[in-house]
Design an enzyme around this catalytic site. Structure first.
Site, PDB file in Angstrom:
ATOM      1  N   HIS A  82       0.841  -1.195   0.000  1.00  0.00           N
ATOM      2  CA  HIS A  82       0.000   0.000   0.000  1.00  0.00           C
ATOM      3  C   HIS A  82       0.879   1.248   0.000  1.00  0.00           C
ATOM      4  O   HIS A  82       0.665   2.180  -0.780  1.00  0.00           O
ATOM      5  CB  HIS A  82      -0.927  -0.024   1.226  1.00  0.00           C
ATOM      6  CG  HIS A  82      -1.771   1.196   1.378  1.00  0.00           C
ATOM      7  ND1 HIS A  82      -3.107   1.224   1.042  1.00  0.00           N
ATOM      8  CD2 HIS A  82      -1.475   2.441   1.837  1.00  0.00           C
ATOM      9  CE1 HIS A  82      -3.594   2.429   1.281  1.00  0.00           C
ATOM     10  NE2 HIS A  82      -2.616   3.191   1.761  1.00  0.00           N
ATOM     11  N   GLU A  83       1.881   1.254   0.879  1.00  0.00           N
ATOM     12  CA  GLU A  83       2.756   2.423   0.971  1.00  0.00           C
ATOM     13  C   GLU A  83       3.612   2.581  -0.279  1.00  0.00           C
ATOM     14  O   GLU A  83       3.893   3.703  -0.706  1.00  0.00           O
ATOM     15  CB  GLU A  83       3.608   2.364   2.234  1.00  0.00           C
ATOM     16  CG  GLU A  83       2.809   2.417   3.531  1.00  0.00           C
ATOM     17  CD  GLU A  83       1.777   3.539   3.592  1.00  0.00           C
ATOM     18  OE1 GLU A  83       2.011   4.629   3.021  1.00  0.00           O
ATOM     19  OE2 GLU A  83       0.711   3.327   4.203  1.00  0.00           O
ATOM     20  N   HIS A  86       1.975   4.550  -2.941  1.00  0.00           N
ATOM     21  CA  HIS A  86       2.082   6.009  -2.777  1.00  0.00           C
ATOM     22  C   HIS A  86       3.353   6.569  -3.419  1.00  0.00           C
ATOM     23  O   HIS A  86       3.514   7.791  -3.489  1.00  0.00           O
ATOM     24  CB  HIS A  86       2.033   6.390  -1.299  1.00  0.00           C
ATOM     25  CG  HIS A  86       0.659   6.321  -0.711  1.00  0.00           C
ATOM     26  ND1 HIS A  86      -0.404   7.053  -1.196  1.00  0.00           N
ATOM     27  CD2 HIS A  86       0.182   5.590   0.325  1.00  0.00           C
ATOM     28  CE1 HIS A  86      -1.480   6.781  -0.479  1.00  0.00           C
ATOM     29  NE2 HIS A  86      -1.162   5.891   0.444  1.00  0.00           N
ATOM     30  N   HIS A  92      -6.183   8.179  -2.423  1.00  0.00           N
ATOM     31  CA  HIS A  92      -6.750   6.826  -2.421  1.00  0.00           C
ATOM     32  C   HIS A  92      -7.935   6.769  -3.398  1.00  0.00           C
ATOM     33  O   HIS A  92      -9.073   6.549  -3.006  1.00  0.00           O
ATOM     34  CB  HIS A  92      -7.208   6.437  -1.003  1.00  0.00           C
ATOM     35  CG  HIS A  92      -6.075   6.263  -0.055  1.00  0.00           C
ATOM     36  ND1 HIS A  92      -5.866   7.106   1.011  1.00  0.00           N
ATOM     37  CD2 HIS A  92      -5.079   5.359  -0.025  1.00  0.00           C
ATOM     38  CE1 HIS A  92      -4.791   6.717   1.672  1.00  0.00           C
ATOM     39  NE2 HIS A  92      -4.289   5.655   1.057  1.00  0.00           N
TER      40      HIS A  92
END
Length: 145
Positions: A82-83, A86, A92
Site C-alpha cells: 500500500h505504501e 504512494h 486513495h
C-alpha cells in the site's frame, strides 16, 4: 527493538519487494517502525503505515494494538505494498486501487519463495538474492537507527 529491526530487514530484503522496487526504479530512503498509536478499527485516527515524500521514508506499524507482539508478516506486507503504491499516487482513488492491486500481483509473481508459508518459516535467503538492498532501504544498513 532488535526484533523490530529484524522484521524491517526481512521486509526490506523480501524478494517480492526487491523485485517491485527494481522493476519500477523506485528507491526508499529509510524503512522505519511507526509508533503504535491508536487501535486499528477502533480509534478515529489509526494508521498502519505512511510514505513520506514519495519514498524518502516509509514507516510501518509492526506491533499489535496490545504491544505484546507483532502483526502477521502478511499484514505488514500488505501495508508495505500500500505504501509503495504512494510512490506514484498520493490519493486513495481508483487509480491508486488499481496500482495497489497490480503491485499485489507483481509481488506474488516476484516472490520466488512461493508465498506465505515460505515467508513464515524462517524467511531467510532473500538477502543473498539482493546484496546491498537492506543498506539501501533501511537507510544505512543493519547497524543504523
Amino acid at each position: 527493538p532488535s526484533a523490530a529491526r529484524a522484521l524491517l530487514e526481512r521486509v526490506a530484503a523480501d524478494a517480492g519487494v526487491v523485485g517491485i522496487m527494481r522493476e519500477r526504479g523506485w528507491r526508499v530512503g529509510a524503512l522505519t517502525e511507526m509508533p503504535p498509536v491508536g487501535k486499528v478499527g477502533v480509534s478515529s485516527a489509526c494508521l498502519l503505515g505512511v510514505n513520506k515524500n514519495k519514498g524518502q521514508e516509509i514507516s510501518l506499524r509492526l506491533r499489535t494494538d496490545d504491544l505484546r507482539g507483532f502483526r502477521t508478516y502478511d499484514a505488514i506486507m500488505r501495508t508495505m505494498l500500500h505504501e509503495l503504491t504512494h510512490m506514484e499516487i498520493s490519493d486513495h482513488n481508483n487509480e491508486f486501487k488499481e496500482l495497489c492491486s497490480q503491485l499485489g500481483r507483481d509481488y506474488a509473481r516476484l516472490d520466488w519463495r512461493g508465498g506465505t508459508s515460505a515467508r513464515a518459516v524462517g524467511g531467510g535467503g532473500a538477502a543473498a538474492a539482493a546484496p546491498g538492498w537492506q543498506d539501501d532501504i533501511l537507510g544505512g544498513g543493519a547497524g543504523a537507527g
